[in-house]
Scaffold this motif. Structure first.
Motif, PDB file in Angstrom:
ATOM      1  N   ASP A  53      34.274 -62.594  11.586  1.00 51.27           N
ATOM      2  CA  ASP A  53      33.379 -62.284  10.461  1.00 51.27           C
ATOM      3  C   ASP A  53      32.319 -63.373  10.284  1.00 51.27           C
ATOM      4  O   ASP A  53      31.144 -63.084  10.060  1.00 51.27           O
ATOM      5  CB  ASP A  53      34.188 -62.131   9.173  1.00 51.27           C
ATOM      6  N   GLU A  54      32.762 -64.614  10.385  1.00 56.06           N
ATOM      7  CA  GLU A  54      31.822 -65.727  10.225  1.00 56.06           C
ATOM      8  C   GLU A  54      30.778 -65.716  11.342  1.00 56.06           C
ATOM      9  O   GLU A  54      29.599 -65.977  11.111  1.00 56.06           O
ATOM     10  CB  GLU A  54      32.574 -67.066  10.230  1.00 56.06           C
ATOM     11  N   PHE A  97      29.787 -63.041  13.028  1.00 55.96           N
ATOM     12  CA  PHE A  97      28.877 -61.902  12.784  1.00 55.96           C
ATOM     13  C   PHE A  97      27.839 -62.281  11.731  1.00 55.96           C
ATOM     14  O   PHE A  97      26.649 -61.967  11.860  1.00 55.96           O
ATOM     15  CB  PHE A  97      29.657 -60.669  12.280  1.00 55.96           C
ATOM     16  N   ASP A  98      28.336 -62.943  10.694  1.00 59.06           N
ATOM     17  CA  ASP A  98      27.477 -63.337   9.582  1.00 59.06           C
ATOM     18  C   ASP A  98      26.376 -64.279  10.061  1.00 59.06           C
ATOM     19  O   ASP A  98      25.198 -64.073   9.761  1.00 59.06           O
ATOM     20  CB  ASP A  98      28.351 -64.007   8.506  1.00 59.06           C
ATOM     21  N   PHE A 128      22.279 -63.440  10.187  1.00 58.90           N
ATOM     22  CA  PHE A 128      21.364 -64.239   9.370  1.00 58.90           C
ATOM     23  C   PHE A 128      20.627 -65.310  10.188  1.00 58.90           C
ATOM     24  O   PHE A 128      20.058 -66.245   9.635  1.00 58.90           O
ATOM     25  CB  PHE A 128      22.123 -64.873   8.194  1.00 58.90           C
ATOM     26  N   GLU A 161      21.550 -67.737  12.007  1.00 53.09           N
ATOM     27  CA  GLU A 161      21.997 -69.111  11.798  1.00 53.09           C
ATOM     28  C   GLU A 161      22.598 -69.715  13.077  1.00 53.09           C
ATOM     29  O   GLU A 161      23.222 -70.762  13.054  1.00 53.09           O
ATOM     30  CB  GLU A 161      22.992 -69.160  10.629  1.00 53.09           C
ATOM     31  N   TYR A 199      30.417 -53.748  11.385  1.00 52.95           N
ATOM     32  CA  TYR A 199      29.632 -54.746  10.647  1.00 52.95           C
ATOM     33  C   TYR A 199      28.157 -54.356  10.661  1.00 52.95           C
ATOM     34  O   TYR A 199      27.467 -54.425   9.652  1.00 52.95           O
ATOM     35  CB  TYR A 199      29.832 -56.109  11.322  1.00 52.95           C
ATOM     36  N   VAL A 209      27.227 -51.586   8.176  1.00 60.49           N
ATOM     37  CA  VAL A 209      27.076 -52.065   6.786  1.00 60.49           C
ATOM     38  C   VAL A 209      25.675 -52.672   6.623  1.00 60.49           C
ATOM     39  O   VAL A 209      24.965 -52.367   5.662  1.00 60.49           O
ATOM     40  CB  VAL A 209      28.164 -53.109   6.438  1.00 60.49           C
ATOM     41  N   PHE A 210      25.311 -53.483   7.602  1.00 57.10           N
ATOM     42  CA  PHE A 210      24.015 -54.150   7.497  1.00 57.10           C
ATOM     43  C   PHE A 210      22.838 -53.206   7.664  1.00 57.10           C
ATOM     44  O   PHE A 210      21.767 -53.440   7.098  1.00 57.10           O
ATOM     45  CB  PHE A 210      23.927 -55.328   8.476  1.00 57.10           C
ATOM     46  N   VAL A 234      22.358 -51.722   4.322  1.00 53.73           N
ATOM     47  CA  VAL A 234      21.753 -52.729   3.436  1.00 53.73           C
ATOM     48  C   VAL A 234      20.265 -52.842   3.744  1.00 53.73           C
ATOM     49  O   VAL A 234      19.416 -52.833   2.846  1.00 53.73           O
ATOM     50  CB  VAL A 234      22.455 -54.103   3.608  1.00 53.73           C
ATOM     51  N   LYS A 266      16.963 -51.995   1.287  1.00 54.22           N
ATOM     52  CA  LYS A 266      16.454 -53.282   0.805  1.00 54.22           C
ATOM     53  C   LYS A 266      15.067 -53.207   0.196  1.00 54.22           C
ATOM     54  O   LYS A 266      14.803 -53.800  -0.837  1.00 54.22           O
ATOM     55  CB  LYS A 266      16.403 -54.252   1.988  1.00 54.22           C
ATOM     56  N   TYR A 288      21.313 -58.904   0.348  1.00 52.20           N
ATOM     57  CA  TYR A 288      20.015 -58.397  -0.109  1.00 52.20           C
ATOM     58  C   TYR A 288      18.995 -59.504  -0.332  1.00 52.20           C
ATOM     59  O   TYR A 288      17.839 -59.377   0.037  1.00 52.20           O
ATOM     60  CB  TYR A 288      20.188 -57.590  -1.396  1.00 52.20           C
ATOM     61  N   PHE A 311      33.398 -62.326   2.701  1.00 58.70           N
ATOM     62  CA  PHE A 311      34.040 -61.678   3.853  1.00 58.70           C
ATOM     63  C   PHE A 311      35.025 -60.593   3.416  1.00 58.70           C
ATOM     64  O   PHE A 311      35.174 -59.575   4.086  1.00 58.70           O
ATOM     65  CB  PHE A 311      34.695 -62.709   4.776  1.00 58.70           C
TER      66      PHE A 311
END
Lengths: 201, 183
Positions: free
Chosen positions: A5-6, A8-9, A13, A15, A41, A44-45, A48, A52, B144, B168
């Motif tokens: 998850d981290e 993917f995040d 983003f 990063e 994942y 979901v994005f 979003v 947005k 967002y 998470f």
């Protein structure tokens, strides 16, 4: 160790640096489970992302500030009314308080004025009426209780005074006959009993 | 940076008595306030109510703004707090009146003109409304508003560790909800 998850995040983003990105993409390709997880994942994005930058209807956005100004005016008027309400309440309480105090003072003055106008005979008559009234409320039990407390204190005082030379001179001024009218038979018995105990008599 | 300077000028003009400066500041941020409230509450009517409340708070408190953080962060913090309070009030109201808490309220106010956009919004809104408030707020701010965990921490006052955990959890829950939706 970072969870999927981290990773993917960080990937979504931006990063990750180029090296980390490449390593991550290789990892996804090598693991079917990770790839499926990554796909969920992404969904979901994607939702979003799609929601947005939705634009609000101009007709609505143009009413926001005018509605706000209307509300503000109403709140200002309400707060003025509330302030006047508080001021009125304080004034009302002050007036009521003042009138109660002046009424009480006036009543007291009136009573004093009435009393000064009465003759001695009228005063004595009133007092005797009050005494008669008091007799109607004569409570024998209360009198007995007061007497018993008085007797205890009297004994204490007698004992103390027997050893107190400083009040001896006081006895010289006491007229026994006068004292007698204030003592009941019971008081006299009690005094006699104490004096006997002390072998004074 | 230019934006920040403009905001500071608008605030200073407002403090000096220029009401139009406040209007310009409000117009600049009204949609951001609205959308954060909308995503937190899930419906237009509540979002509109919160927007109006936030503008009134800003009007009253702007004179005490100390320029210790950006205006946007300050506004965002107020909006987030108001939204959470609104949700708590609604929950209490529903509890006292024994109403079922509606996780999603449909309102056809047509403030979103495009039908396709409206449908996409409804889908994600329904899912987000099923998240607990703590997870919802961090998910909205991260996804967002693209805020870093440090920025979210300044707004919410929570630690970055707690925020990551909530985030998470939110993502995993949304994945499950959207998966069930497809099935």
């Amino acid at each position: 160790m970072m969870s999927n998850d981290e990773k993917f995040d960080m990937y979504f983003f931006n990063e990750m640096n180029a090296k980390e990105k490449q390593s991550f993409e290789d990892e996804i390709k090598s693991s079917k489970q990770m790839e499926e997880d990554f796909d969920r994942y992404k969904k979901v994005f994607a939702l979003v992302h799609d929601s947005k930058n939705i634009k609000l209807d101009a007709l609505y956005t143009q009413t926001i500030i005018p509605n706000f100004r209307n509300r503000l005016e109403k709140k200002k008027k309400l707060s003025i009314l509330v302030k006047y309400g508080y001021a009125f309440a304080v004034l009302f309480i002050a007036v009521i308080g003042y009138s109660i105090i002046t009424n009480v003072m006036n009543e007291k003055q009136n009573l004093q004025q009435i009393y000064t106008r009465l003759t001695n005979d009228e005063v004595n008559s009133l007092v005797s009426e009050m005494n008669i009234d008091a007799e109607n409320y004569y409570d024998e039990n209360a009198i007995e209780k007061i007497d018993s407390i008085y007797n205890i204190e009297l004994v204490k005082d007698v004992n103390a005074s027997l050893y107190d030379n400083s009040i001896e001179s006081g006895y010289k001024d006491i007229n026994i006959k006068e004292l007698d009218q204030y003592l009941s038979d019971r008081d006299i018995d009690l005094i006699f009993a104490e004096l006997s105990k002390k072998e004074i008599i | 940076m230019q934006d920040l300077t403009n905001d500071d000028i608008l605030i200073k003009n407002f403090i000096q008595g220029d009401e139009s400066a406040f209007n310009r500041l409000a117009t600049k941020y009204q949609e951001k306030i609205y959308w954060h409230a909308r995503r937190m509450t899930g419906n237009h009517l509540d979002a509109d109510e919160i927007l109006q409340e936030v503008l009134i708070v800003l009007y009253k408190k702007l004179k005490t703004f100390k320029f210790k953080c950006s205006v946007y962060t300050w506004i965002y913090r107020i909006t987030n707090t108001r939204s959470i309070n609104f949700l708590k009030k609604n929950r209490l109201r529903n509890f006292l009146t024994l109403n079922e808490i509606k996780s999603y309220r449909d309102d056809s106010n047509n403030i979103i003109a495009d039908l396709e956009q409206r449908q996409k919004l409804e889908k994600i809104e329904k899912a987000i409304q099923k998240l607990p408030v703590k997870q919802r707020e961090v998910f909205i701010m991260r996804s967002y508003d693209e805020m870093t965990y440090e920025e979210i921490s300044k707004v919410t006052g929570k630690s970055t560790g707690a925020l990551k955990a909530n985030y998470f959890h939110a993502i995993n829950k949304l994945k499950e909800l959207l998966k069930n939706d497809e099935q």
